[in-house]
Design a protein around this motif. Structure first.
Motif, PDB file in Angstrom:
ATOM      1  N   ARG A 556     -38.326  32.210  -0.122  1.00  0.00           N
ATOM      2  CA  ARG A 556     -39.181  31.300  -0.900  1.00  0.00           C
ATOM      3  C   ARG A 556     -40.182  32.065  -1.746  1.00  0.00           C
ATOM      4  O   ARG A 556     -40.416  31.715  -2.913  1.00  0.00           O
ATOM      5  CB  ARG A 556     -39.896  30.340   0.056  1.00  0.00           C
ATOM      6  CG  ARG A 556     -40.661  29.227  -0.658  1.00  0.00           C
ATOM      7  CD  ARG A 556     -41.074  28.152   0.323  1.00  0.00           C
ATOM      8  NE  ARG A 556     -39.912  27.512   0.907  1.00  0.00           N
ATOM      9  CZ  ARG A 556     -39.213  26.532   0.317  1.00  0.00           C
ATOM     10  NH1 ARG A 556     -39.536  26.125  -0.891  1.00  0.00           N
ATOM     11  NH2 ARG A 556     -38.185  25.984   0.929  1.00  0.00           N
ATOM     12  N   GLU A 557     -40.759  33.129  -1.159  1.00  0.00           N
ATOM     13  CA  GLU A 557     -41.733  33.911  -1.916  1.00  0.00           C
ATOM     14  C   GLU A 557     -41.080  34.572  -3.137  1.00  0.00           C
ATOM     15  O   GLU A 557     -41.660  34.590  -4.227  1.00  0.00           O
ATOM     16  CB  GLU A 557     -42.342  34.999  -1.014  1.00  0.00           C
ATOM     17  CG  GLU A 557     -43.253  34.436   0.077  1.00  0.00           C
ATOM     18  CD  GLU A 557     -43.650  35.485   1.094  1.00  0.00           C
ATOM     19  OE1 GLU A 557     -44.600  35.242   1.870  1.00  0.00           O
ATOM     20  OE2 GLU A 557     -42.994  36.562   1.130  1.00  0.00           O
ATOM     21  N   MET A 559     -38.395  33.578  -4.741  1.00  0.00           N
ATOM     22  CA  MET A 559     -38.005  32.582  -5.739  1.00  0.00           C
ATOM     23  C   MET A 559     -39.178  32.249  -6.652  1.00  0.00           C
ATOM     24  O   MET A 559     -38.994  31.912  -7.830  1.00  0.00           O
ATOM     25  CB  MET A 559     -37.496  31.318  -5.054  1.00  0.00           C
ATOM     26  CG  MET A 559     -36.150  31.475  -4.358  1.00  0.00           C
ATOM     27  SD  MET A 559     -34.801  31.889  -5.483  1.00  0.00           S
ATOM     28  CE  MET A 559     -34.646  30.380  -6.411  1.00  0.00           C
ATOM     29  N   ASP A 560     -40.374  32.390  -6.137  1.00  0.00           N
ATOM     30  CA  ASP A 560     -41.565  32.099  -6.938  1.00  0.00           C
ATOM     31  C   ASP A 560     -42.046  33.310  -7.741  1.00  0.00           C
ATOM     32  O   ASP A 560     -42.633  33.136  -8.812  1.00  0.00           O
ATOM     33  CB  ASP A 560     -42.705  31.629  -6.020  1.00  0.00           C
ATOM     34  CG  ASP A 560     -42.396  30.279  -5.384  1.00  0.00           C
ATOM     35  OD1 ASP A 560     -41.604  29.517  -5.976  1.00  0.00           O
ATOM     36  OD2 ASP A 560     -42.925  30.011  -4.292  1.00  0.00           O
ATOM     37  N   SER A 561     -41.759  34.532  -7.218  1.00  0.00           N
ATOM     38  CA  SER A 561     -42.410  35.703  -7.814  1.00  0.00           C
ATOM     39  C   SER A 561     -41.485  36.744  -8.432  1.00  0.00           C
ATOM     40  O   SER A 561     -41.957  37.614  -9.161  1.00  0.00           O
ATOM     41  CB  SER A 561     -43.268  36.409  -6.738  1.00  0.00           C
ATOM     42  OG  SER A 561     -42.433  36.877  -5.684  1.00  0.00           O
ATOM     43  N   ARG A 566     -34.338  35.568  -8.735  1.00  0.00           N
ATOM     44  CA  ARG A 566     -33.984  34.232  -9.233  1.00  0.00           C
ATOM     45  C   ARG A 566     -32.689  34.283 -10.041  1.00  0.00           C
ATOM     46  O   ARG A 566     -31.850  33.386  -9.936  1.00  0.00           O
ATOM     47  CB  ARG A 566     -35.114  33.677 -10.101  1.00  0.00           C
ATOM     48  CG  ARG A 566     -36.326  33.194  -9.315  1.00  0.00           C
ATOM     49  CD  ARG A 566     -37.210  32.294 -10.176  1.00  0.00           C
ATOM     50  NE  ARG A 566     -37.634  32.962 -11.400  1.00  0.00           N
ATOM     51  CZ  ARG A 566     -38.746  33.698 -11.495  1.00  0.00           C
ATOM     52  NH1 ARG A 566     -39.526  33.841 -10.433  1.00  0.00           N
ATOM     53  NH2 ARG A 566     -39.089  34.263 -12.640  1.00  0.00           N
ATOM     54  N   ARG A 577     -33.456  24.681  -5.932  1.00  0.00           N
ATOM     55  CA  ARG A 577     -34.010  25.858  -5.269  1.00  0.00           C
ATOM     56  C   ARG A 577     -34.834  25.457  -4.043  1.00  0.00           C
ATOM     57  O   ARG A 577     -35.506  26.258  -3.470  1.00  0.00           O
ATOM     58  CB  ARG A 577     -34.874  26.641  -6.255  1.00  0.00           C
ATOM     59  CG  ARG A 577     -34.109  27.106  -7.486  1.00  0.00           C
ATOM     60  CD  ARG A 577     -34.981  27.873  -8.425  1.00  0.00           C
ATOM     61  NE  ARG A 577     -34.254  28.275  -9.615  1.00  0.00           N
ATOM     62  CZ  ARG A 577     -34.784  28.940 -10.613  1.00  0.00           C
ATOM     63  NH1 ARG A 577     -36.063  29.306 -10.579  1.00  0.00           N
ATOM     64  NH2 ARG A 577     -34.079  29.256 -11.682  1.00  0.00           N
TER      65      ARG A 577
END
Length: 577
Positions: A556-557, A559-561, A566, A577
């Motif tokens: 999850r981290e 996918m955001d950063s 990604r 996602r």
């Protein structure tokens, strides 16, 4: 050739005995023309049958004694040369086992095979000849010259002229042949490499219908070998007749001048006959010496190639501090500012200023595009290569302070390319732990999802695998490779993209079984993968691009950063996602 000193020291007594027999044999050969001269001058000339019989029996006795010495030195030469050859092959193979990765990368496998077989056989032949004709020929030549000079100083001028001319031919032929023999050995390497590559990739050749191109490659290498072999042999083909011609011209001159001296009453027929016999012995000895130099040149080239192996860099020493870890605590792994470039490569770092850590009992997934340095991490952890800068620590200790044997017992690897050996299924799995019980082997196979197809084989775990396990599919090989890593019970497990040939369902079962075993045994797991589905279940994920860390954290981290993560996710899964 000082690398052979220890072998001669090991068999010093047998070698000395063989040389002694050669000396005595040469002495017997040198006596025969002199005895023949006495038969002619003291017996036949005066019609003394008793003298002829007496010297005839002496000559037979000398000949028989020489034959006995020859038989003994042949036996000793065979024993010593074959023992030296066996010891040399053993030392070369032992050295290859201790090769550093840089050393293994430097010399092709086809060349290594040639050096262990062709080159060591050349050395064996040289040692055998050294204890036979190589010592005898110079002694016989020198002895014949001395005795011939003593027989007739007047005719010795011709003798010295012939020896000088032949010596010149030998020196020139040696200078011309050494480079040619070295090139011939390199051509043998190339032929072996081409054949080996074809045998390893025979299915690919068939799949692409590349038979003609492979034939062209072989014909090119084979033709090159033939040309270089002819070139090396031509040197001696030219010079051997020149040497024979020089000696035979010398014999004709001796017959001419000897007849003049005989007419003048300065020499007897027997002495002329003995002188010619010594000239014949000199001729045979010089031909042998030419062959000696021929063999010496080839052996020198082979020795250089063997020395290159023996002087190659070794793997890091197996001794050193013993790696100790607490079974309850598990083992942690840490990279700190690690930079590494492959020796002899492009110079571009495969890993650049990389830092991350894995806590004991955690599972870390390493993902990234092709060529991002993922597999390099496995080689560095096992210390196949040393880092250029930075450090790698296992449980807080720099791996360079730990003996390689202890380090590698603590890290089990299932490599990207599964490598199995000829033998039984059980033996291949037990490679990871030779002391593993049948129950432990079966348990590891079940965890790797290999138990099913193994039990369908004719002899189950005792079924024989061919060389390279050619009778198994790619997925079956990978599962056996994973079982081999699991049975080792090492506290750190590295799975280097070793499930690429498995379907998604089987891979998920393998991951689940490995995860359960690792949690139970507090094993640290590093999953090197290109599949996002494999990485998602890890405790943390390391994302690499061009050898650099571009992301580190949970799914999850990232996918955001992390853009790279990604993009991999979208290319493989996409959707929500």
């Amino acid at each position: 050739m000082n690398i052979y000193g220890k072998y001669f020291a090991r068999y010093r007594f047998l070698f000395i005995m063989a040389v002694l027999c050669v000396l005595l044999e040469a002495a017997c050969d040198l006596l025969q023309p002199t005895v023949m001269a006495r038969i002619i001058d003291d017996g036949i000339k005066y019609g003394s049958v008793g003298t002829v019989i007496r010297y005839g029996l002496l000559m037979l006795s000398v000949t028989a004694l020489g034959a006995c010495f020859a038989a003994v030195r042949n036996i000793l030469a065979s024993r010593v040369s074959q023992s030296v050859g066996a010891d040399l092959r053993g030392d070369v193979f032992e050295k290859i086992l201790r090769f550093s990765e840089a050393g293994a990368d430097k010399i092709e496998s086809g060349s290594l095979i040639t050096r262990m077989t062709n080159d060591t056989s050349q050395v064996t032949q040289f040692v055998n000849g050294l204890m036979r004709i190589y010592v005898k020929a110079p002694i016989t030549c020198a002895g014949s010259i001395v005795l011939a000079v003593l027989l007739s100083p007047s005719l010795s001028t011709v003798l010295w002229a012939v020896v000088a001319v032949v010596a010149l031919w030998i020196v020139i032929s040696m200078k011309l042949s050494y480079v040619r023999f070295a090139r011939m050995q390199a051509a043998i390497d190339k032929v072996n490499t081409v054949v080996q590559e074809y045998l390893m990739g025979v299915r690919l050749v068939k799949a692409f219908g590349r038979f003609e191109s492979e034939e062209e490659r072989f014909e090119e290498a084979n033709g090159n070998l033939a040309d270089r072999s002819v070139s090396s042999q031509l040197v001696f083909s030219y010079f051997s007749p020149l040497m024979s011609l020089s000696v035979n011209v010398g014999i004709v001159m001796i017959l001419y001048f000897g007849s003049l001296l005989f007419q003048a009453g300065s020499i007897e027929v027997g002495r002329i006959s003995a002188f010619i016999s010594y000239m014949a012995q000199i001729l045979l000895s010089l031909i042998m010496i030419t062959n000696i130099f021929n063999t010496l040149v080839r052996t020198k080239a082979s020795t250089g190639r063997i020395r290159e192996i023996l002087d190659s860099g070794e793997d890091f020493p197996a001794d050193g501090e013993t790696f100790v870890y607490g079974e309850e605590a598990g083992v942690g792994l840490e990279f700190e500012n690690v930079t590494f470039s492959y020796p002899g490569g492009s110079g571009i770092p495969a890993v650049k200023n990389l830092s991350f850590s894995v806590n004991p009992g955690e599972t870390l997934a390493v993902i990234g595009p092709t060529g991002s340095g993922k597999s390099t991490l496995a080689w560095l952890c096992l210390r196949f290569y040393d880092v250029d800068s930075g450090s790698i620590r296992i449980n807080g200790r720099d791996i360079r302070s730990v003996g390689s044997g202890a380090l590698r017992k603590s890290i089990a690897l299932a490599p990207q390319k599964s490598m199995l050996f000829s033998g039984t299924v059980s033996q291949n799995i037990a490679w990871g732990n030779p002391e593993a019980s049948p129950e432990e082997i079966s348990k590891a196979a079940k965890a790797a999802q290999a138990d099913g197809f193994i039990n369908e084989m004719p002899q189950k775990y005792e079924s024989l695998l061919g060389q390279g396990a050619i009778n198994l599919s790619g997925g079956q090989k990978q599962r056996l490779s994973i079982a081999r890593a699991l049975v080792s019970r090492a506290p750190v497990l590295i799975l280097d993209d070793c499930t690429s040939a498995l379907d998604a369902v089987t891979e998920a079962k393998v991951r689940r079984a490995v995860s359960e075993e690792s949690a139970r045994d507090k094993r640290t797991v590093i999953l090197i993968t290109q599949r996002i589905g494999t990485a998602v279940g890890a405790d943390r994920i390391l994302v690499l691009e061009n050898g650099e860390r571009v992301g580190f954290g949970s799914h999850r981290e990232l996918m955001d950063s992390c853009r790279v993560y990604r993009e991999i996710y979208d290319s493989q899964i996409g959707g929500d996602r």
